[in-house]
Write a protein that holds these residues in place. Structure first.
Motif, PDB file in Angstrom:
ATOM      1  N   ASN A 268      -1.566  23.583  20.526  1.00  0.00           N
ATOM      2  CA  ASN A 268      -0.560  24.591  20.783  1.00  0.00           C
ATOM      3  C   ASN A 268      -0.475  25.752  19.738  1.00  0.00           C
ATOM      4  O   ASN A 268       0.770  26.252  19.534  1.00  0.00           O
ATOM      5  CB  ASN A 268       0.655  23.887  20.668  1.00  0.00           C
ATOM      6  CG  ASN A 268       1.094  23.091  21.864  1.00  0.00           C
ATOM      7  OD1 ASN A 268       0.528  23.144  23.035  1.00  0.00           O
ATOM      8  ND2 ASN A 268       2.022  22.067  22.059  1.00  0.00           N
ATOM      9  N   THR A 318      10.626  25.718  15.573  1.00  0.00           N
ATOM     10  CA  THR A 318       9.601  26.107  16.632  1.00  0.00           C
ATOM     11  C   THR A 318       9.738  25.473  17.724  1.00  0.00           C
ATOM     12  O   THR A 318      10.071  24.076  17.988  1.00  0.00           O
ATOM     13  CB  THR A 318       8.068  25.752  15.981  1.00  0.00           C
ATOM     14  OG1 THR A 318       8.094  26.481  14.769  1.00  0.00           O
ATOM     15  CG2 THR A 318       7.076  26.082  16.989  1.00  0.00           C
ATOM     16  N   HIS A 319       9.347  26.080  18.995  1.00  0.00           N
ATOM     17  CA  HIS A 319       9.502  25.807  20.381  1.00  0.00           C
ATOM     18  C   HIS A 319       8.582  24.949  20.851  1.00  0.00           C
ATOM     19  O   HIS A 319       7.244  24.832  20.457  1.00  0.00           O
ATOM     20  CB  HIS A 319       9.954  26.809  21.161  1.00  0.00           C
ATOM     21  CG  HIS A 319       8.828  28.134  20.926  1.00  0.00           C
ATOM     22  ND1 HIS A 319       7.904  27.935  21.934  1.00  0.00           N
ATOM     23  CD2 HIS A 319       9.051  29.156  20.470  1.00  0.00           C
ATOM     24  CE1 HIS A 319       6.989  28.951  21.757  1.00  0.00           C
ATOM     25  NE2 HIS A 319       7.949  29.688  20.738  1.00  0.00           N
ATOM     26  N   ARG A 321       5.254  24.195  23.574  1.00  0.00           N
ATOM     27  CA  ARG A 321       4.609  25.131  24.513  1.00  0.00           C
ATOM     28  C   ARG A 321       4.053  24.407  25.747  1.00  0.00           C
ATOM     29  O   ARG A 321       3.856  25.251  26.906  1.00  0.00           O
ATOM     30  CB  ARG A 321       3.492  25.861  23.664  1.00  0.00           C
ATOM     31  CG  ARG A 321       2.529  26.444  24.496  1.00  0.00           C
ATOM     32  CD  ARG A 321       1.437  27.270  23.492  1.00  0.00           C
ATOM     33  NE  ARG A 321       2.254  28.456  22.666  1.00  0.00           N
ATOM     34  CZ  ARG A 321       1.312  28.946  21.781  1.00  0.00           C
ATOM     35  NH1 ARG A 321       0.097  28.817  21.649  1.00  0.00           N
ATOM     36  NH2 ARG A 321       1.922  30.206  20.803  1.00  0.00           N
ATOM     37  N   SER A 322       3.793  23.141  25.668  1.00  0.00           N
ATOM     38  CA  SER A 322       2.998  22.275  26.700  1.00  0.00           C
ATOM     39  C   SER A 322       3.595  21.328  26.867  1.00  0.00           C
ATOM     40  O   SER A 322       3.800  20.410  26.126  1.00  0.00           O
ATOM     41  CB  SER A 322       1.611  22.229  26.467  1.00  0.00           C
ATOM     42  OG  SER A 322       0.852  21.361  27.068  1.00  0.00           O
ATOM     43  N   HIS A 328       5.086  20.732  19.114  1.00  0.00           N
ATOM     44  CA  HIS A 328       5.570  21.906  19.429  1.00  0.00           C
ATOM     45  C   HIS A 328       4.595  23.104  18.901  1.00  0.00           C
ATOM     46  O   HIS A 328       3.432  22.613  18.359  1.00  0.00           O
ATOM     47  CB  HIS A 328       6.676  22.383  18.753  1.00  0.00           C
ATOM     48  CG  HIS A 328       8.163  21.566  19.483  1.00  0.00           C
ATOM     49  ND1 HIS A 328       9.308  22.049  19.156  1.00  0.00           N
ATOM     50  CD2 HIS A 328       8.238  20.615  20.250  1.00  0.00           C
ATOM     51  CE1 HIS A 328      10.207  21.526  19.790  1.00  0.00           C
ATOM     52  NE2 HIS A 328       9.538  20.463  20.679  1.00  0.00           N
ATOM     53  N   VAL A 329       4.943  24.063  18.911  1.00  0.00           N
ATOM     54  CA  VAL A 329       4.016  25.451  18.520  1.00  0.00           C
ATOM     55  C   VAL A 329       3.631  24.741  17.080  1.00  0.00           C
ATOM     56  O   VAL A 329       4.641  24.743  16.296  1.00  0.00           O
ATOM     57  CB  VAL A 329       4.596  26.739  18.557  1.00  0.00           C
ATOM     58  CG1 VAL A 329       3.504  27.807  17.641  1.00  0.00           C
ATOM     59  CG2 VAL A 329       4.602  27.147  20.049  1.00  0.00           C
ATOM     60  N   TYR A 426      10.708  36.607  25.691  1.00  0.00           N
ATOM     61  CA  TYR A 426      11.193  35.295  26.157  1.00  0.00           C
ATOM     62  C   TYR A 426      11.855  35.373  27.646  1.00  0.00           C
ATOM     63  O   TYR A 426      12.704  34.665  27.848  1.00  0.00           O
ATOM     64  CB  TYR A 426      11.703  34.471  25.221  1.00  0.00           C
ATOM     65  CG  TYR A 426      10.864  34.023  24.116  1.00  0.00           C
ATOM     66  CD1 TYR A 426      10.583  32.694  23.834  1.00  0.00           C
ATOM     67  CD2 TYR A 426      10.561  35.043  22.936  1.00  0.00           C
ATOM     68  CE1 TYR A 426       9.433  32.377  22.508  1.00  0.00           C
ATOM     69  CE2 TYR A 426       9.703  34.522  21.834  1.00  0.00           C
ATOM     70  CZ  TYR A 426       9.194  33.483  21.665  1.00  0.00           C
ATOM     71  OH  TYR A 426       8.652  32.998  20.603  1.00  0.00           O
TER      72      TYR A 426
END
Length: 502
Positions: A268, A318-319, A321-322, A328-329, A426
Motif C-alpha cells: 500500500n 493514514t487511510h 487503500r486496498s 492502511h497506506v 480525493y
C-alpha cells in the motif's frame, strides 16, 4: 524631570505592548512554540484514549495545560492544512487547497509544493515584524526554495528541514535545507518508497546512517537556548508519524514482538517493515519524546513560564487503500490502535476522522491546568489567537476567531465565525459545521456527485445517521454559507452544485 522620566517610561511600555513584546501573557515577552504532528490520529495519544502507545510527555502537557476535544485541522491533508494555519484563511479563501507539486505547473522547480503568493501574509511574518526571532524546523510544503512561498520569504529567520513533502517520505534523505542551502546528511539515502513481495523483510535494509528527525530536534533545542534572552516564535513541524515507517531499531524494540504476526511488504505504498505495528508505535513514541525534549529545553533556558506551547496535528491518521489487506497506506494498522477512537473517516476525508485532531495548549499561570474544553475551533483560529496572546494586532480579513478567552478561562467559547472545508482532492469534498450540526458533500469531482449529508455531532460523533432529509433548512444554511465564503481558485478549482457555477 521625574514626570518626564515617568512619561518616557510609560510611552516605551505602551510601545512594547503594542508590538507584542509584553503581550497578554503578562509583563514578560511571550514566546510561542507551535508543535505540529504529521498524520497523528484523534485517538493516538494517551490523553485522548490511546491504550497501547505510551505518550507520557504529551500527557504531562495536557495535565499542565488544556486539552481541546472539538478542534479541527485546516484540511484533510498536509499542504492546505498548513496554508490555513499560516495564513488564517479557511479553505474557501486559502490560496493552497491541495497537495499540488510545484513542478507540475512551475517547471523551473524540481521539488516542493505549489507556493504561497508574494501577497500572502503569514503568522510568522506578523511575529517577525513585531521583533520576534522566528524559526521553522521540520516540514514546510508551502513553496520551494527560490519561490514566493519559501520559508525565508514568509517570515522565518531560520528554516531547517524538508522543504518538499514528498522528500519527507524518507527519514534518511540525501539532504535537508538550511534556509536556501542544501545540507547533505546521507551519502547513501534510503528511499521513501519500495516493495518486497517475497522473502524476509529486514529492518536494516531500510535504515540509513543519519536519521533526519534527530537533527531537527537537536536544532530546536539549540534555537531555544540561543534565543532565550529575547522573544521568539518557533514552529516545529515534525514529520512523525507520517510514513514511511523508518524509526530507529531501538525505538521499535520497545514494543512487544507478539504485536506483529505479519510484515508489511509495501503493498500500500511506502517502504516495507518487518514489525509495522511496533514501527508505527515507535514513531508516535519518538514524537512524544521530542515534545519532552522541547519542554526540558524551555526549562533549561529559563523561559518555560512565559512560553505558550501548542500541540496539534495537520490531519487524521493514514487511510486504507486496498480491501485486500488490513494495512492502511504505509503499513499503518489504524484498527489495532483505534486511531480514530470511533470517528468516521481518515486522512483525506472531511468526515471527523480526517479533520478532528488532538490539541493541547500550555502556558503556566494563564491556561488552567488539567482543563478539558469543548470549544469548536480550527487552524484558521491560530493566527488571531496567537496575535491576541502576544499583544499583536492581527491583519484584517482573517477567517479565524481568537480562542484566547477559551484557553485562559477554561470555559467553552461560542463560535462566531464559520467552520468550513472546501477540499478539491480525493474526488472533491466540502463540509460545514453549524453549531452541533455538520453538513458534508462528497464525490464532487465525479460524474455522480453525492447528495448533502447531515449529522448531529452532539448525538452522533461517528457520523453514522444521515438526517439531511429531515432537516432541509440546515442544508440550505450550509449552502448559503458556502456561497458567501467560497471564493474561486483557478489552481484548485471545485464546483459545488447549487453553490458555484461549473
Amino acid at each position: 524631570m521625574k514626570r518626564l522620566r515617568f512619561f518616557l517610561f510609560a510611552l516605551a511600555t505602551f510601545s512594547l505592548t503594542g508590538t507584542g513584546l509584553f503581550g497578554a501573557a503578562g509583563d514578560k515577552p511571550l514566546n510561542v512554540v507551535f508543535i505540529l504532528a504529521d498524520d497523528l490520529g484523534w485517538g493516538e495519544l494517551g490523553s485522548y484514549g490511546q491504550k497501547k502507545i505510551p505518550t507520557p510527555h504529551l500527557d504531562r502537557l495536557a495535565k499542565e495545560g488544556s486539552r481541546f476535544t472539538r478542534h479541527y485541522s485546516g484540511a484533510p491533508v498536509c499542504a492546505p492544512s498548513r496554508c490555513v494555519l499560516m495564513t488564517g484563511k479557511h479553505l474557501g479563501h486559502a490560496e493552497i487547497r491541495g497537495n499540488l507539486p510545484a513542478p507540475k505547473l512551475l517547471p523551473q522547480f524540481t521539488e516542493g509544493q505549489y507556493p504561497l503568493s508574494e501577497q500572502a501574509v503569514t503568522l510568522a511574518q506578523t511575529f517577525q515584524k513585531a521583533g520576534y526571532t522566528t524559526g521553522a524546523l521540520g516540514k514546510w510544503g508551502l513553496g520551494p526554495v527560490g519561490s514566493t512561498g519559501e520559508p525565508n520569504k514568509k517570515g522565518f529567520d531560520l528554516f531547517f528541514g524538508y522543504n518538499c513533502q514528498s522528500l519527507a517520505h524518507s527519514f534518511y534523505p540525501e539532504y535537508l535545507w538550511r534556509n536556501s542551502e542544501k545540507v547533505i546528511i546521507n551519502t547513501k539515502p534510503v528511499p521513501g518508497h519500495g516493495k518486497q513481495p517475497e522473502g524476509e523483510v529486514k529492518m536494516e535494509d531500510w535504515i540509513g546512517e543519519t536519521y533526519a528527525p534527530k537533527l531537527m530536534i537537536q536544532e530546536a533545542e539549540k534555537f531555544i537556548q540561543a534565543q532565550a534572552a529575547k522573544p521568539f516564535f518557533l514552529y516545529l513541524a515534525f514529520i512523525e508519524p507520517h510514513v514511511s515507517m523508518h524509526p530507529p531499531r531501538e525505538s521499535v524494540e520497545r514494543f512487544p514482538e507478539e504485536w506483529d504476526t505479519e510484515p508489511y511488504r509495501g503493498q500500500n505504498g511506502y517502504v516495507p517493515h518487518p514489525r509495522p505495528r511496533a514501527g508505527y508505535a515507535a514513531m508516535i513514541s519518538d514524537l512524544d519524546s521530542y515534545v519532552g525534549r522541547v519542554m526540558t529545553a524551555l526549562d533549561k533556558a529559563g523561559v518555560a513560564e512565559n512560553t505558550l506551547i501548542i500541540f496539534t496535528s495537520d490531519n487524521g491518521t493514514t487511510h486504507p487503500r486496498s480491501a485486500k489487506t488490513h494495512f492502511h497506506v504505509g503499513g499503518v494498522d489504524a484498527a489495532f490502535f483505534n486511531s480514530t477512537a470511533g470517528l468516521r473517516g481518515y486522512k483525506g476525508s472531511v468526515y471527523e476522522g480526517g479533520i478532528r485532531v488532538p490539541m493541547i495548549a500550555r502556558l503556566p499561570g494563564r491556561i488552567p491546568a488539567g482543563s478539558v474544553n469543548e470549544t469548536p475551533g480550527f487552524f484558521a483560529d491560530w493566527f488571531p489567537t496567537l496575535c491576541e496572546a502576544a499583544g499583536l494586532k492581527a491583519p484584517a480579513g482573517l477567517d479565524g476567531q481568537s480562542l484566547w478567552t477559551a484557553l485562559t478561562s477554561g470555559q467553552k467559547q461560542e463560535r462566531t465565525k464559520p467552520l468550513l472545508w472546501v477540499f478539491p482532492e480525493y474526488e472533491g469534498q466540502v463540509a460545514v459545521r453549524l453549531g452541533d450540526m455538520k453538513a458534508v458533500r462528497q464525490k464532487l469531482k465525479t460524474k455522480s456527485p453525492g447528495a448533502w449529508e447531515l449529522y448531529d455531532l452532539s448525538k452522533d460523533p461517528a457520523e453514522s445517521a444521515d438526517i439531511a432529509a429531515t432537516h432541509p433548512e440546515i442544508v440550505q444554511q450550509a449552502e448559503a454559507l458556502l456561497k458567501q465564503e467560497m471564493a474561486d481558485n483557478a489552481i484548485f478549482p471545485l464546483t459545488v452544485p447549487g453553490v458555484t457555477q461549473p
